[in-house]
Design an enzyme around this catalytic site. Sequence first.
Site, mmCIF file in Angstrom:
data_model
loop_
_atom_site.group_PDB
_atom_site.id
_atom_site.type_symbol
_atom_site.label_atom_id
_atom_site.label_comp_id
_atom_site.label_asym_id
_atom_site.label_seq_id
_atom_site.Cartn_x
_atom_site.Cartn_y
_atom_site.Cartn_z
ATOM 1 N N HIS A 34 0.864 -1.181 0.000
ATOM 2 C CA HIS A 34 0.000 0.000 0.000
ATOM 3 C C HIS A 34 0.903 1.235 0.000
ATOM 4 O O HIS A 34 2.134 1.112 -0.029
ATOM 5 C CB HIS A 34 -0.953 -0.023 1.200
ATOM 6 C CG HIS A 34 -0.263 -0.259 2.512
ATOM 7 N ND1 HIS A 34 0.663 0.631 3.029
ATOM 8 C CD2 HIS A 34 -0.323 -1.278 3.401
ATOM 9 C CE1 HIS A 34 1.117 0.178 4.182
ATOM 10 N NE2 HIS A 34 0.545 -0.997 4.425
ATOM 11 N N HIS A 37 4.039 1.269 2.213
ATOM 12 C CA HIS A 37 5.221 0.578 1.667
ATOM 13 C C HIS A 37 5.854 1.406 0.549
ATOM 14 O O HIS A 37 7.069 1.504 0.442
ATOM 15 C CB HIS A 37 4.825 -0.771 1.037
ATOM 16 C CG HIS A 37 4.243 -1.752 1.994
ATOM 17 N ND1 HIS A 37 2.929 -2.138 1.955
ATOM 18 C CD2 HIS A 37 4.803 -2.455 3.011
ATOM 19 C CE1 HIS A 37 2.689 -3.029 2.890
ATOM 20 N NE2 HIS A 37 3.812 -3.247 3.555
ATOM 21 N N ASP A 152 5.340 0.711 12.881
ATOM 22 C CA ASP A 152 5.741 -0.432 13.717
ATOM 23 C C ASP A 152 6.930 0.009 14.570
ATOM 24 O O ASP A 152 8.057 -0.454 14.373
ATOM 25 C CB ASP A 152 6.114 -1.614 12.825
ATOM 26 C CG ASP A 152 4.930 -2.058 11.989
ATOM 27 O OD1 ASP A 152 4.003 -2.651 12.543
ATOM 28 O OD2 ASP A 152 4.918 -1.772 10.781
HETATM 29 O O1 PAF Z 1 6.931 -4.916 8.787
HETATM 30 C C1 PAF Z 1 6.867 -5.939 8.077
HETATM 31 O O2 PAF Z 1 6.187 -5.984 7.042
HETATM 32 C C2 PAF Z 1 7.610 -7.184 8.502
HETATM 33 O O3 PAF Z 1 7.577 -7.341 9.874
HETATM 34 C C3 PAF Z 1 9.057 -7.248 7.979
HETATM 35 C C4 PAF Z 1 9.916 -6.127 8.530
HETATM 36 C C5 PAF Z 1 9.035 -7.175 6.470
HETATM 37 C C6 PAF Z 1 9.699 -8.578 8.378
HETATM 38 O O4 PAF Z 1 9.002 -9.663 7.885
#
Ligand code: PAF
Length: 280
Positions: A34, A37, A152
């Site tokens: 999305h 990202h 996160d």
């Molecule tokens: O944030 C995420 O999408 C996942 O935790 C990551 C950092 C790609 C690890 O799998």
Amino acid sequence: MIILDTKKDYKNHINLLKSRGEIISLVPTMGNLHNGHLSLVKIAKQNSSKVITTIFINPLQFGKDEDFASYPRTINKDISKLKKLNCDVLFVPKSQNEVFNNIDNLKHLKAGPKGSILCGNFRPGHFDGVLKVVYTLFKLTYPDLSVFGLKDFQQLYLIKQMAKIYFPKLKIISAPTIRTKNGLALSSRNSYLDKESIKTAPLFYRTLLDGINNLNNSNNVEETIKYITANLEKNRFIVNYVSFLTTELEKLKLNTSERKILLSSVKLGQTRLIDNIEFN
Ligand code: PAF
């Protein structure tokens, strides 16, 4: 965009890029891309000469009763989004073995005490799993920089700690949370929300913002946590935690100059939402 799906091809390609003196950035994802990202990819693009995105749904970071099987898989859409941004390389391992051929070698990767508070308290082992995959991707790539989202926050904090130990030259860039117009932090799991919940979900962020105002007026952390929790529960959120900490994830002392952060995780129906707000 070059798409690779085996470790062998990936490593060969990385060696080629390095021999050409490229500055390599890595954007690890689990796909279902999305705008959050895509903002990571854009930041990577501005700070390097070759951007590598990885798409791998890491089984080690899902609990037994979690959504590994149903996690949204949208690889064709993801590829076209990455192509539009001129991402240079996509690594999409064709099997788990291309990433983890010997999990025992990763035993030393433990998220430690700061990995068992907050989300770690509700998802035991989750951050150990995250560190194992991110460490492995760093080891395969040895990028110059890597970009992760601040949404996160705990994950980002733990990845930075791990990188400091094992990849001291690697620069980790923290990317701002991308939100909808209504304030909802973008997340792949938002696609689980039904019509009713989509309307309610933005209240999560608004309630947290209001909570920070409340703390500024009351100077009382415990009372403010109760206030936020009650307001969330009124709107059918099930509260996992509401926590005020320093940005080092330490206990908060009010009236210090340390950066502070409000972190929370809730469930709306079956969907887990997380968010955080940093403040002074
Ligand atoms: O944030 C995420 O999408 C996942 O935790 C990551 C950092 C790609 C690890 O799998």
